[in-house]
Design an enzyme around this catalytic site. Structure first.
Site, PDB file in Angstrom:
ATOM      1  N   GLU A  41       0.867  -1.317  -0.005  1.00  0.00           N
ATOM      2  CA  GLU A  41       0.001   0.119  -0.307  1.00  0.00           C
ATOM      3  C   GLU A  41       1.027   1.246   0.103  1.00  0.00           C
ATOM      4  OE1 GLU A  41      -2.078   0.319   3.877  1.00  0.00           O
ATOM      5  OE2 GLU A  41      -3.461   1.928   2.994  1.00  0.00           O
ATOM      6  N   LYS A 115      -9.142   2.350  -2.373  1.00  0.00           N
ATOM      7  CA  LYS A 115      -9.412   1.976  -0.934  1.00  0.00           C
ATOM      8  C   LYS A 115     -10.857   2.306  -0.668  1.00  0.00           C
ATOM      9  CE  LYS A 115      -6.945   1.314   3.447  1.00  0.00           C
ATOM     10  NZ  LYS A 115      -5.944   1.987   4.011  1.00  0.00           N
ATOM     11  N   CYS A 151      -5.305  -2.831   2.355  1.00  0.00           N
ATOM     12  CA  CYS A 151      -5.296  -2.665   3.804  1.00  0.00           C
ATOM     13  C   CYS A 151      -6.564  -2.963   4.454  1.00  0.00           C
ATOM     14  CB  CYS A 151      -4.453  -1.602   4.448  1.00  0.00           C
ATOM     15  SG  CYS A 151      -3.720  -2.150   5.873  1.00  0.00           S
TER      16      CYS A 151
END
Lengths: 548, 548
Positions: A41, A115, A151
């Site tokens: 990430e 994300k 994540c």
């Protein structure tokens, strides 16, 4: 699919350097003929980039670096490159950036996935910078349908959040629904003691639920207070491990996600993991901010002894200077024990008595303090003389001062601002005293490096005659249990009393913690190794009135 | 409608005390027979409550205090009470709290309106704690249709955000559409120099657009680094002022929103506003954290002189102790000028020479530093001796140390950790040097309180022979302009050079600012008076590699 997992240690802000690292890996891994190379990430910029994300030049530089990568990808026409980078939303309303996974293939962006779940709690401030993805979708690449997530996207497992789910949406479930044949999560998931197992369980749960192989690629390295442990993983669709990457170091390995997993996963020993985390935290803080040597005040106590061992593990004995600064109240043993420790470790050692300076302070202040009894003032003067001397060595020699205070002291304010709190990096800031002892045992597991005298002596600040910590503080084993409840688990004093602790003691601890916030405001940056550290992840008011 | 605007100064965390304050106001204002008493955003708990919002006991205490208020409201059956409080969302997914306006009337909650726009930038972390409102609606109360909003809800004016709108939704426009006849915005909107005018314009724009009277109720008081200026307002539907509340003090006043405004609004003088902000910031920090006296190191320079004046304005001359600590490099004038300042202000003054202590450091370190030329080390030792002495006075007498460094120094790292940076509160932390001079002129506007000698002398740290700040730094007028661009306006060096500044100088400043982040990490809490202060509102990585 053959995937190169690149568990790398980027430097925050160093877009050019991080890009070069990626290109180097691409070049060396190409001989393995992977279908895809996966980086963590925000790997292009390092995590967390903090307010650098608000700088236009920074985002511009990200863009041009991605373009360079497009060109380079043409040299590897069979390899996809999946990396993390901030991408402009292209909208003039809302936060202007996404935290994105970018899939580059044959000279262009083949796909992006932004994300969805932006952690904004504890040390995380992602809603400060990013807009959430408006949708999540699978991506067809070669023979697989990739389910790419970033994540936190993988962390909405109700099993992990018994009290409260932070998010209504589960991106992984959505990707499964969209028929992903391979899940890939790129992360910058920081370490705390025990997190590795939680993370493993989390990924295992996804696999068991959706019956799809899962590749987890985590950043490694120390970035300010955060230490990233790596420990990237690949599980097959039955939940068996195809690959389990090492903790706390860079590791590049190409795996085949279609094989059956044969590796038996076992989490790292917890105490060892903290030791390694601290070593990496020291090493990376120094490397990334340009220091090569450290100076440590050796008191003859266990905190400074452990800090010295950690420093030697991180940067080598030739780069560590230990200074013992006895005051009129230091025991003979303190000097002897410190010296023995330094000899055991092979570090440079000096003794600089502070009595002369101390008496010149008393002499200078005697008129003003006439008629006033000695109190904490005189104790703090000694601690601050030591702080001043260590900083003088830092200024003169360019060494970084490592501060040695532990979490238990810092919690209740049993420490001196500008004294033992002085330094450029707090090594044990988040290590409770009882864990300090366990780490010392770990150091001594093969041979006695920390002299037994240091391990067994009652902890003392040695700032007045016959002082021990337990004159002021509850026994450390009790104190640490209460602090665990109060600070880490955010329990109220009332709840802690119900667990069987003495009411007066619990209230004393709670008040001491709250009253010491002003000291911690000025504490040096300290390495985080528990689920709740003092520092950026715990934001309490100072000029306030409350009693917990 | 008759509305009592209660511009109050709550203490963060002190729910009981804040409740009592509200009840007292309710009692005293009832003689005016208002229809509604309005308190600021989160007034029950104080703003910002930070991580106290994560404590269950805190939210529980909020609930029980609201229930007490229900009962009390029965004693005033004609009066509605509108206040700010965190309310549970009642959902087990997402953040569990709303930042709410609660309208209590005749023993119960008549209506609530949750905050829609949650600021998460600069010093604001609201997405860390709160869920946004799912809807906004008007509320019928007596003869009016109230359009209630909370702080940021009123700030989505495209005119104010030329580059980027943070939010897609405009709650005020929605309330207008829903036929509000009276807008009420409860705020905890912190001060910065010039913000008052922006806020006035913002509210005026709403009124001009929607032709509805607007009541703006702002918190006042200093809470840690933030200073709230109050300056509550009521504009009639033509945009004329019915009431303009004072800045920087509590004020309770009942107004009639149906009359035509007759007050001519004029913003406070900017320099005066900063002076008053700092005075309130000092006063409230001390009051709210239990200090009554301060000690200040008087160097003979303008920063410490101004800090001393501010302290006297805040807490009275009898509560201020000035200490002059000459070193071997201090000029004779420094002592004389400091003494004259202290005499002009009538504060207690002492001279404590540090040469004896300084020489004992040099003596103690001479073996270790043998053969090394004097450098910044010896300068810092002196500064840290002063820090140690001031802290000794703090420890011995219970005085708060006020730190005197200005923003220009702190920006480029021209300051000593644990030396002049030591202290419990940084008064000028966010005041650029050029503004320090303007504030000194303001202090001297009627008579010479700060001796002219102090105002005209070239700034110097006096830590080595014949030193002046300009040996090291660009001229302050240029430095401050560059810092204004670089720090406050977040311009890149390239953009600043295009404005006509010297490239080398701009690059030096940018590098110095970025390189000094580690010092500021440990800086004392400092009062914020500009739109971008160092501290919680500016989050930069330290162990990083970038060049702006």
């Amino acid at each position: 699919m053959k995937i190169t997992i690149a568990q790398i240690n980027p430097i925050v802000g160093d877009i050019q350097g991080n890009l070069e690292k990626m290109v180097g890996i691409l070049s060396s891994t190409s001989k393995d003929k992977p279908d895809l190379v996966v980086f963590p990430e925000l790997s292009l910029v390092g995590y967390p980039p903090k307010d650098l994300l608000e700088r236009e030049w920074f985002i511009q530089k990200t863009k041009t670096s991605l373009q360079k990568l497009f060109k380079i990808s043409n040299d590897y026409p069979d390899i996809g490159i999946l990396l993390g980078a901030p991408l402009s939303t292209g909208k003039d309303t809302g936060k202007g950036l996404y935290n994105s996974a970018v899939l580059i293939y044959q000279g262009k962006i083949l796909a992006t996935q932004h994300k969805s779940l932006l952690p904004t709690y504890d040390v995380f401030d992602e809603s400060r910078y990013f807009a959430p993805a408006s949708e999540i979708h699978t991506i067809k690449f070669k023979d697989e349908i990739l389910g790419i997530s970033i994540c936190e996207d993988a962390w909405n497992d109700p099993e992990l959040w018994p009290k409260r789910k932070f998010y209504a949406f589960d991106p992984i479930a959505q990707l499964a629904k969209d028929k992903a044949t391979l899940m890939i999560n790129i992360s910058s998931s920081p370490f705390f003691m025990g997190k590795e197992e939680i993370r493993y369980k989390l990924i295992e749960n996804h696999v068991k639920k959706h019956k799809v192989p899962f590749v987890f690629v985590n950043q490694v390295g120390g970035n300010d207070e955060l230490i990233f442990d790596g420990r990237s993983l690949c599980l097959d669709k039955e939940g068996e491990s195809i690959a389990v990457f090492p903790c706390f170091k860079e590791h590049i390995q190409t795996i085949d996600t279609s094989v059956r997993g044969k590796i038996k996963y076992a989490p790292q020993d917890k105490v060892e993991s903290v030791y390694e985390a601290l070593v990496l935290g020291i090493y990376d803080y120094m490397r990334k901010s340009g220091f090569s040597k450290v100076v440590i005040g050796l008191s003859g106590g266990i905190d400074s002894a452990l800090t010295c061992c950690l420093a030697v593990s991180a940067i080598g004995k030739q780069n560590v200077l230990g200074i013992c600064m006895p005051s009129p109240y230091s025991s003979e043993g303190s000097i002897k024990d410190s010296k023995k420790l330094a000899q055991n470790l092979g570090v440079d050692f000096r003794v600089i008595p502070i009595s002369g300076i101390y008496h010149s302070y008393l002499e200078t202040l005697k008129t003003d303090f006439k008629g006033k009894l000695p109190d904490v003032t005189e104790e703090n003067i000694q601690a601050r003389i030591r702080g001043n001397i260590l900083m003088a060595f830092s200024n003169k020699l360019g060494h970084l001062v490592l501060s040695t205070g532990n979490k238990s002291e810092l919690a209740v304010g049993y420490c001196t601002l500008y004294g033992d709190m002085a330094g450029g990096l707090g090594v044990l800031t988040d290590v409770p005293k009882t864990l300090v002892y366990k780490l010392a045992d770990f150091v001594n597991r093969k041979s006695e490096i920390i002299p037994q005298e240091i391990v067994v002596k009652p902890p003392s600040a040695e700032l007045k005659p016959n002082q021990t910590d337990q004159d002021t503080l509850p026994p450390y084993d009790v104190l640490d249990q209460i602090l665990q409840c109060f600070v880490e688990e955010v329990k109220s004093p009332e709840e802690i009393v119900k667990l069987g602790f003495d009411r007066k003691m619990v209230q004393w601890v709670a008040n001491a913690v709250d009253r010491s916030e002003y000291k911690r405001k000025q504490a040096t940056l300290g390495l985080k190794v528990t689920s709740k550290a003092f520092g950026v992840g715990r934001r309490m008011p100072i000029a306030a009135k409350f009693e917990e």
